[in-house]
Design an enzyme around this catalytic site. Structure first.
Site, PDB file in Angstrom:
ATOM      1  N   HIS A   1      -0.912  -1.291  -4.259  1.00  0.00           N
ATOM      2  CA  HIS A   1      -2.505  -1.256  -3.560  1.00  0.00           C
ATOM      3  C   HIS A   1      -2.713   0.803  -3.166  1.00  0.00           C
ATOM      4  O   HIS A   1      -1.901   1.332  -2.670  1.00  0.00           O
ATOM      5  CB  HIS A   1      -2.052  -1.775  -2.329  1.00  0.00           C
ATOM      6  CG  HIS A   1      -3.800  -1.809  -1.597  1.00  0.00           C
ATOM      7  ND1 HIS A   1      -5.169  -2.662  -1.629  1.00  0.00           N
ATOM      8  CD2 HIS A   1      -3.988  -1.024  -0.531  1.00  0.00           C
ATOM      9  CE1 HIS A   1      -5.718  -1.856  -0.798  1.00  0.00           C
ATOM     10  NE2 HIS A   1      -6.017  -1.449  -0.259  1.00  0.00           N
TER      11      HIS A   1
ATOM     12  N   SER B   1       2.780  -0.037   6.336  1.00  0.00           N
ATOM     13  CA  SER B   1       3.525   0.097   6.983  1.00  0.00           C
ATOM     14  C   SER B   1       5.105  -1.268   7.395  1.00  0.00           C
ATOM     15  O   SER B   1       6.314  -0.324   6.827  1.00  0.00           O
ATOM     16  CB  SER B   1       3.094   0.069   8.221  1.00  0.00           C
ATOM     17  OG  SER B   1       2.580  -0.597   8.944  1.00  0.00           O
TER      18      SER B   1
ATOM     19  N   MET C   1     -11.132  -6.441   5.534  1.00  0.00           N
ATOM     20  CA  MET C   1     -10.648  -5.259   6.563  1.00  0.00           C
ATOM     21  C   MET C   1      -9.893  -6.748   7.657  1.00  0.00           C
ATOM     22  O   MET C   1     -10.332  -6.640   8.125  1.00  0.00           O
ATOM     23  CB  MET C   1     -10.917  -4.608   6.434  1.00  0.00           C
ATOM     24  CG  MET C   1     -11.213  -3.006   5.198  1.00  0.00           C
ATOM     25  SD  MET C   1      -9.569  -3.422   4.152  1.00  0.00           S
ATOM     26  CE  MET C   1      -8.793  -1.925   5.700  1.00  0.00           C
TER      27      MET C   1
ATOM     28  N   ASP D   1      -5.175   3.098  -1.840  1.00  0.00           N
ATOM     29  CA  ASP D   1      -5.823   3.731  -1.112  1.00  0.00           C
ATOM     30  C   ASP D   1      -6.766   4.907  -1.148  1.00  0.00           C
ATOM     31  O   ASP D   1      -6.288   5.576  -0.759  1.00  0.00           O
ATOM     32  CB  ASP D   1      -5.796   3.866   0.102  1.00  0.00           C
ATOM     33  CG  ASP D   1      -5.432   2.363   0.560  1.00  0.00           C
ATOM     34  OD1 ASP D   1      -6.046   1.454   1.014  1.00  0.00           O
ATOM     35  OD2 ASP D   1      -4.294   2.192   1.927  1.00  0.00           O
TER      36      ASP D   1
ATOM     37  N   HIS E   1      -8.351   0.929  -4.150  1.00  0.00           N
ATOM     38  CA  HIS E   1      -9.702   0.222  -2.648  1.00  0.00           C
ATOM     39  C   HIS E   1     -10.100   1.575  -2.366  1.00  0.00           C
ATOM     40  O   HIS E   1      -9.400   3.030  -2.069  1.00  0.00           O
ATOM     41  CB  HIS E   1      -8.242   0.532  -1.311  1.00  0.00           C
ATOM     42  CG  HIS E   1      -9.122  -0.185  -0.445  1.00  0.00           C
ATOM     43  ND1 HIS E   1      -8.929  -0.397   1.173  1.00  0.00           N
ATOM     44  CD2 HIS E   1     -10.793  -0.083   0.155  1.00  0.00           C
ATOM     45  CE1 HIS E   1      -9.125  -0.672   1.852  1.00  0.00           C
ATOM     46  NE2 HIS E   1     -10.647  -0.504   1.351  1.00  0.00           N
TER      47      HIS E   1
ATOM     48  N   MET F   1      -9.401   7.673   0.087  1.00  0.00           N
ATOM     49  CA  MET F   1      -9.894   7.917   1.092  1.00  0.00           C
ATOM     50  C   MET F   1     -10.629   9.425   1.023  1.00  0.00           C
ATOM     51  O   MET F   1     -10.411  10.237  -0.107  1.00  0.00           O
ATOM     52  CB  MET F   1      -8.942   8.221   2.398  1.00  0.00           C
ATOM     53  CG  MET F   1      -8.947   6.927   2.219  1.00  0.00           C
ATOM     54  SD  MET F   1      -7.859   6.611   3.737  1.00  0.00           S
ATOM     55  CE  MET F   1      -7.064   5.301   3.886  1.00  0.00           C
TER      56      MET F   1
ATOM     57  N   GLY G   1      -2.736   4.131   7.308  1.00  0.00           N
ATOM     58  CA  GLY G   1      -1.754   2.883   8.051  1.00  0.00           C
ATOM     59  C   GLY G   1      -1.303   2.076   9.137  1.00  0.00           C
ATOM     60  O   GLY G   1      -1.420   3.428  10.005  1.00  0.00           O
ATOM     61  N   GLY G   2      -0.800   1.929   9.711  1.00  0.00           N
ATOM     62  CA  GLY G   2      -0.071   0.812  10.518  1.00  0.00           C
ATOM     63  C   GLY G   2      -0.695   0.937  11.554  1.00  0.00           C
ATOM     64  O   GLY G   2      -0.493   0.930  12.949  1.00  0.00           O
TER      65      GLY G   2
ATOM     66  N   MET H   1     -12.139   3.969  -0.287  1.00  0.00           N
ATOM     67  CA  MET H   1     -13.067   4.089   0.838  1.00  0.00           C
ATOM     68  C   MET H   1     -13.890   5.085   0.976  1.00  0.00           C
ATOM     69  O   MET H   1     -13.241   6.675   1.071  1.00  0.00           O
ATOM     70  CB  MET H   1     -11.527   4.178   2.180  1.00  0.00           C
ATOM     71  CG  MET H   1     -10.770   2.353   2.195  1.00  0.00           C
ATOM     72  SD  MET H   1      -9.289   3.152   3.342  1.00  0.00           S
ATOM     73  CE  MET H   1      -8.108   2.906   1.683  1.00  0.00           C
TER      74      MET H   1
ATOM     75  N   GLY I   1      -8.702   3.317   7.211  1.00  0.00           N
ATOM     76  CA  GLY I   1      -8.621   5.443   7.505  1.00  0.00           C
ATOM     77  C   GLY I   1      -7.086   5.917   7.668  1.00  0.00           C
ATOM     78  O   GLY I   1      -6.711   6.842   6.950  1.00  0.00           O
TER      79      GLY I   1
ATOM     80  N   ASP J   1      -5.733  -6.470   4.403  1.00  0.00           N
ATOM     81  CA  ASP J   1      -5.689  -5.498   4.671  1.00  0.00           C
ATOM     82  C   ASP J   1      -5.921  -4.984   5.405  1.00  0.00           C
ATOM     83  O   ASP J   1      -7.145  -5.054   6.304  1.00  0.00           O
ATOM     84  CB  ASP J   1      -7.060  -4.735   3.662  1.00  0.00           C
ATOM     85  CG  ASP J   1      -5.532  -2.832   3.455  1.00  0.00           C
ATOM     86  OD1 ASP J   1      -4.893  -2.860   3.832  1.00  0.00           O
ATOM     87  OD2 ASP J   1      -6.753  -2.600   2.818  1.00  0.00           O
ATOM     88  N   GLY J   2      -4.687  -4.578   6.042  1.00  0.00           N
ATOM     89  CA  GLY J   2      -4.097  -3.821   7.496  1.00  0.00           C
ATOM     90  C   GLY J   2      -3.594  -4.602   8.469  1.00  0.00           C
ATOM     91  O   GLY J   2      -3.454  -5.925   9.002  1.00  0.00           O
ATOM     92  N   GLY J   3      -2.284  -4.229   8.513  1.00  0.00           N
ATOM     93  CA  GLY J   3      -1.167  -3.999  10.088  1.00  0.00           C
ATOM     94  C   GLY J   3      -0.704  -6.036   9.533  1.00  0.00           C
ATOM     95  O   GLY J   3      -0.449  -6.804  10.114  1.00  0.00           O
TER      96      GLY J   3
ATOM     97  N   SER K   1       0.996  -0.967   0.243  1.00  0.00           N
ATOM     98  CA  SER K   1      -0.257  -0.345  -0.145  1.00  0.00           C
ATOM     99  C   SER K   1       0.807   1.365  -0.235  1.00  0.00           C
ATOM    100  O   SER K   1       1.523   1.565   0.940  1.00  0.00           O
ATOM    101  CB  SER K   1      -0.773   0.159   1.329  1.00  0.00           C
ATOM    102  OG  SER K   1      -1.905   1.422   1.410  1.00  0.00           O
TER     103      SER K   1
HETATM  104  C1  DX5 Z   1      -6.318   1.329   5.571  1.00  0.00           C
HETATM  105  C2  DX5 Z   1      -5.722   1.355   4.290  1.00  0.00           C
HETATM  106  C3  DX5 Z   1      -4.261   0.608   4.142  1.00  0.00           C
HETATM  107  C4  DX5 Z   1      -3.594   0.276   4.857  1.00  0.00           C
HETATM  108  C5  DX5 Z   1      -3.027  -0.701   5.459  1.00  0.00           C
HETATM  109  O1  DX5 Z   1      -7.601   2.491   5.671  1.00  0.00           O
HETATM  110  O2  DX5 Z   1      -6.300  -0.027   3.553  1.00  0.00           O
HETATM  111  O3  DX5 Z   1      -4.608  -0.055   2.238  1.00  0.00           O
HETATM  112  O4  DX5 Z   1      -2.765   1.202   3.756  1.00  0.00           O
HETATM  113  O5  DX5 Z   1      -1.284  -0.223   5.796  1.00  0.00           O
HETATM  114  P1  DX5 Z   1      -0.378  -0.702   7.349  1.00  0.00           P
HETATM  115  O6  DX5 Z   1      -0.552  -2.653   6.103  1.00  0.00           O
HETATM  116  O7  DX5 Z   1      -0.133  -1.032   7.416  1.00  0.00           O
HETATM  117  O8  DX5 Z   1      -1.993  -1.539   7.587  1.00  0.00           O
HETATM  118 ZN    ZN Z   2      -6.351  -0.607   1.352  1.00  0.00          ZN
END
Ligand code: DX5
Ligand code: ZN
Length: 212
Positions: A31, A195, A135, A33, A64, A35, A142-143, A66, A140, A172-174, A6
């Site tokens: 990827h 991240s 998810m 994102d 993606h 928003m 990263g990290g 959002m 919203g 997606d996420g963490g 991402s």
């Molecule tokens: C969160 C995004 C993710 C995010 C992932 O809203 O959709 O794609 O960038 O970041 P990490 O891998 O740091 O959780």
């Molecule tokens: Zn994403």
């Protein structure tokens, strides 16, 4: 396992260079994102910046959304010819219509659910999409800390086997080397990692560690 870094966690001051680097380092998808400050409490990448990303990327884009107004954003991002456009179940009233609109552009539609949304809402739409994005953080930022959604992955796998065996599962996420084996065992095809990849000095080593 396919890996979609991402770019939300990239250094935006040198974004083109970052995109080239992750593509050379073994990324399968890029990827992006998107928003809107309404569906999620953050604003990120619009079509102008995404166009620059598309021009630098040697791998397909994975967009993606959002956002609350999905139709408007699909029309904005479709000209970049991403491989996937994912839209949130929670922000759309007309799921089949939107999936078909994305497909009419020659793009694979994908549906996303938040960590607290149950898998059974996908039962009617899973036949019409090429990917389900689960998810593992609230969207919203990263990290954030990974929410263990392993049971949801298994439930999604069962739904897919029943209704649309060629549909892929993305998480997606963490995502990191700490949970990648369990994600693989649960049946995930693609992971998004922001991240974890961009926090690593060696992008190739980070991506490789996720290709289990
Ligand atoms: C969160 C995004 C993710 C995010 C992932 O809203 O959709 O794609 O960038 O970041 P990490 O891998 O740091 O959780
Ligand atoms: Zn994403």
């Amino acid at each position: 396992m396919l890996v979609a870094p991402s770019i939300l966690s990239a250094d935006f001051g040198i974004l083109a260079k970052e995109v080239v680097s992750i593509c050379e380092a073994g990324a399968d998808l890029v990827h992006v994102d998107v928003m809107d400050g309404h569906f999620v409490p953050n604003m990120t990448i619009g079509p102008v910046v995404a166009k620059a990303v598309a021009q630098s990327a040697t791998k397909p884009l994975d967009v993606h959304l959002m956002v609350t107004n999905n139709t408007f954003f699909v029309d904005l991002f479709a000209p970049l010819k991403p491989k996937y456009i994912s839209f949130h179940y929670e922000s759309e009233n007309h799921h089949h219509r939107l999936a078909q609109k994305i497909r009419d552009y020659g793009i694979s539609p994908s549906i996303v659910i938040n960590p607290a949304t149950p898998v059974n809402v996908l039962e009617e739409i899973v036949k019409y999409v090429d990917m389900v994005l689960l998810m593992s953080v609230n969207p919203g930022f990263g990290g954030q800390k990974f929410i263990p959604i392993y049971d949801k992955i298994k439930q999604t796998k069962e739904l897919i086997e029943k209704y649309n065996p060629s549909c892929l599962i993305e998480v997606d996420g963490g995502v990191s080397d700490q949970n990648i084996e369990q994600l693989k065992d649960a049946g995930v095809d693609i992971v998004v990692a922001g991240s974890y990849v961009f926090g690593h000095k060696d992008y190739a080593a980070a991506i490789k560690s996720l290709k289990v």
